[in-house]
Design an enzyme around this catalytic site. Structure first.
Site, PDB file in Angstrom:
ATOM      1  N   HIS A  87      33.515 -38.004 -26.607  1.00 15.20           N
ATOM      2  CA  HIS A  87      32.068 -37.732 -26.551  1.00 15.20           C
ATOM      3  C   HIS A  87      31.836 -36.242 -26.356  1.00 15.20           C
ATOM      4  O   HIS A  87      32.490 -35.621 -25.535  1.00 15.20           O
ATOM      5  CB  HIS A  87      31.437 -38.528 -25.402  1.00 15.20           C
ATOM      6  N   CYS A 132      27.427 -38.052 -30.991  1.00 20.68           N
ATOM      7  CA  CYS A 132      26.212 -38.240 -30.197  1.00 20.68           C
ATOM      8  C   CYS A 132      25.179 -37.228 -30.670  1.00 20.68           C
ATOM      9  O   CYS A 132      25.298 -36.029 -30.386  1.00 20.68           O
ATOM     10  CB  CYS A 132      26.531 -38.062 -28.710  1.00 20.68           C
ATOM     11  N   HIS A 145      26.229 -42.420 -31.334  1.00 23.12           N
ATOM     12  CA  HIS A 145      25.094 -42.518 -30.406  1.00 23.12           C
ATOM     13  C   HIS A 145      23.917 -41.863 -31.107  1.00 23.12           C
ATOM     14  O   HIS A 145      23.980 -40.680 -31.425  1.00 23.12           O
ATOM     15  CB  HIS A 145      25.353 -41.717 -29.135  1.00 23.12           C
ATOM     16  N   ASP A 175      20.726 -44.500 -28.493  1.00 33.42           N
ATOM     17  CA  ASP A 175      21.072 -43.870 -27.219  1.00 33.42           C
ATOM     18  C   ASP A 175      19.841 -43.874 -26.322  1.00 33.42           C
ATOM     19  O   ASP A 175      18.887 -44.611 -26.576  1.00 33.42           O
ATOM     20  CB  ASP A 175      21.605 -42.458 -27.491  1.00 33.42           C
ATOM     21  N   HIS A 176      19.867 -43.060 -25.310  1.00 30.83           N
ATOM     22  CA  HIS A 176      18.780 -43.037 -24.316  1.00 30.83           C
ATOM     23  C   HIS A 176      17.412 -43.179 -24.958  1.00 30.83           C
ATOM     24  O   HIS A 176      17.117 -42.541 -25.956  1.00 30.83           O
ATOM     25  CB  HIS A 176      18.761 -41.706 -23.554  1.00 30.83           C
ATOM     26  N   TYR A 224      18.071 -45.966 -19.891  1.00 29.00           N
ATOM     27  CA  TYR A 224      18.669 -47.225 -20.359  1.00 29.00           C
ATOM     28  C   TYR A 224      17.768 -48.446 -20.174  1.00 29.00           C
ATOM     29  O   TYR A 224      18.235 -49.540 -19.876  1.00 29.00           O
ATOM     30  CB  TYR A 224      20.039 -47.436 -19.699  1.00 29.00           C
TER      31      TYR A 224
HETATM   32 MN    MN Z   1      25.832 -39.952 -26.018  1.00 26.72          MN
END
Ligand code: MN
Length: 356
Positions: free
Chosen positions: A207, A245, A272, A317-318, A331
Site C-alpha cells: 500500500h 490506492c 482502493h 475506499d473511505h 468506514y
Molecule cells: Mn488505501
C-alpha cells in the site's frame, strides 16, 4: 474483477455482514483479524473462523487487509528474522485457508495520518482531512493523541493502542533510518517472503504512503511511480505487487494516476478507489467517490485499469460519514455503498463501450 468491501468482523464492525451482502453486485469481504499485533502469527483456526463467518453471510473472503509488518523488520533491527519467520508462517496459514491476496504497507510508525477525522462539509456530511500546516506544528506523539481523540472509541487499524503506547521506543528504533535503509529493509523482507508467496499462491500488495510525502522526517518509499517501479524491480514476480490506492497516491497532484497504471498496471493486485479534493498546498479532504465531487478523474482511472487488464480485487475506499450514521471514521456503510455502485456503473459503461 471482484468487488470487495472492507469489513472488520462480527464483533468489531458497526455494520452487520448482511447489510454488506445487500449491496448490489458485491462479491466479498476484505477482512482482517483486529486482535493481531504486527509480528504475531495468525493461526489457521482463527483465519478459518473469519472465513467461515464471511461465507456464512453469503460472501467470499477476497483477501486480507492488512497483515502488518513488525517495526523491527521495517527498521532493520537485529531481531527482524524472527518476525519475518512469523510473517512467513502467517502467509502459509492464510494459504491453507485459501486466501490469495494480502495487503501490507512498509511505513515507519504512521501507516496513515489525517488532521481531522470529522471535518464538517457544507452539506452537513463529515470527511477525513489532512493539512500539512497542522502537522508542521505538531510533535509525532501529538498526532497519536489527535487520532485517538477523534476515533469515537473505535480501534483504528495502524493506530493500535498497545503498539503506540510504546511510542517513544518506536521513534527511537527509526532514529538514523534513511530512505535508502528503509528500501534495503524492504528488499531484505521481500527476498525472503516472495518465494514463499509464490509457492503458497498468495499475492502481496504493498500500500502506498498516505499522504504520499515525508511526514515528521520519517522516511517514505511508496510515494510515486519511481518508488513503485523500484519496489517491483526487487523481484519481478506477480506475487510482488501493488495496492493501487487512488486516494493515497492521488493526494499528490504530481502523481499522474493514469500514467502510473499504464506503467505498473500489470503488477496491481488490489485497488482502493476513493476520491480526494485538493484544498490547498498539501491539504486535501476525502470526498464522495464521484469525479464531480473531488479532484480525481475516476472515469479515466477506471478506464486505465480496464485497459491494463486488471483482474484482481477492487473496493471502495473511505467514504464520508452521512445520514447520521455512527461508524468508524471513513468506514461507514452508506457512502461506501454509494461509491461502489458508482464505480460499478463506470466499469459497466467502459466494458460495454469497448465492445461496440
Ligand atoms: Mn488505501
Amino acid at each position: 474483477m471482484k468487488w470487495g468491501f472492507r469489513w472488520y468482523g462480527e464483533k468489531k464492525d458497526t455494520i452487520p455482514l448482511q447489510h454488506v451482502t445487500q449491496i448490489p453486485g458485491i462479491n466479498g469481504i476484505v477482512g482482517t483479524l483486529l486482535n493481531k499485533l504486527p509480528g504475531d502469527v495468525w493461526a489457521v483456526d482463527e483465519i478459518q473462523d473469519l472465513k467461515d463467518s464471511v461465507e456464512k453471510g453469503g460472501l467470499e473472503l477476497l483477501g486480507i487487509e492488512s497483515v502488518a509488518i513488525h517495526d523491527s523488520i521495517k527498521a532493520g533491527t537485529a531481531d527482524r528474522d524472527q518476525y519475518i519467520e512469523n510473517y512467513i508462517q502467517t502467509i502459509r496459514n492464510l494459504s491453507k485457508c485459501g486466501i490469495k491476496m494480502v495487503c501490507y504497507s512498509f511505513k515507519p510508525i504512521f501507516g496513515w495520518a489525517k488532521t481531522s477525522l470529522a471535518y464538517e462539509n457544507s452539506d452537513g456530511s463529515f470527511s477525513l482531512v489532512y493539512d500539512q500546516a497542522v502537522v508542521d506544528g505538531m510533535e509525532p506523539s501529538e498526532m497519536y493523541k489527535l487520532i485517538h481523540s477523534q476515533s469515537k472509541g473505535f480501534s483504528l487499524p495502524g493506530w493500535e493502542e498497545e503498539r503506540l503506547k510504546k511510542f517513544d521506543g518506536l521513534v527511537k528504533i527509526y532514529e538514523g533510518v534513511t530512505e535508502e535503509d528503509l528500501f534495503e529493509n524492504l528488499k531484505y523482507f521481500l527476498l525472503k517472503v516472495i518465494p514463499v508467496c509464490e509457492e503458497a499462491d498468495v499475492r502481496l500488495a504493498i500500500h502506498p504512503d498516505d499522504p504520499p510525502w515525508e511526514i515528521f522526517g520519517f522516511p517514505r518509499i511508496t510515494k510515486n511511480l519511481s518508488d513503485l517501479k523500484r519496489i517491483m524491480d526487487i523481484i519481478d514476480s506477480p506475487y510482488n505487487g501493488i495496492t493501487f490506492c487512488t486516494g493515497s497516491l492521488g493526494a499528490d497532484p504530481n502523481n499522474d494516476l493514469v500514467e502510473m497504471i499504464r506503467q505498473v498496471g500489470h503488477r496491481i493486485n488490489f485497488v482502493h478507489f476513493r476520491n480526494v479534493g485538493f484544498m490547498g498546498e498539501k491539504k486535501f479532504k476525502e470526498t464522495a467517490h464521484l469525479s464531480t465531487e473531488g479532484s480525481l478523474d475516476m472515469y479515466a482511472i477506471m478506464k486505465a485499469l480496464v485497459e491494463a487488464g486488471f483482474d484482481g480485487v477492487i473496493r471502495p475506499d473511505h467514504g464520508r460519514t452521512i445520514w447520521g450514521e455512527i461508524a468508524m471514521p471513513g468506514y461507514g456503510l452508506y457512502d461506501r455503498a454509494l461509491g461502489i455502485s458508482y464505480l460499478q456503473g463506470l466499469h459497466e459503461a467502459i466494458i460495454k463501450n469497448d465492445r461496440n
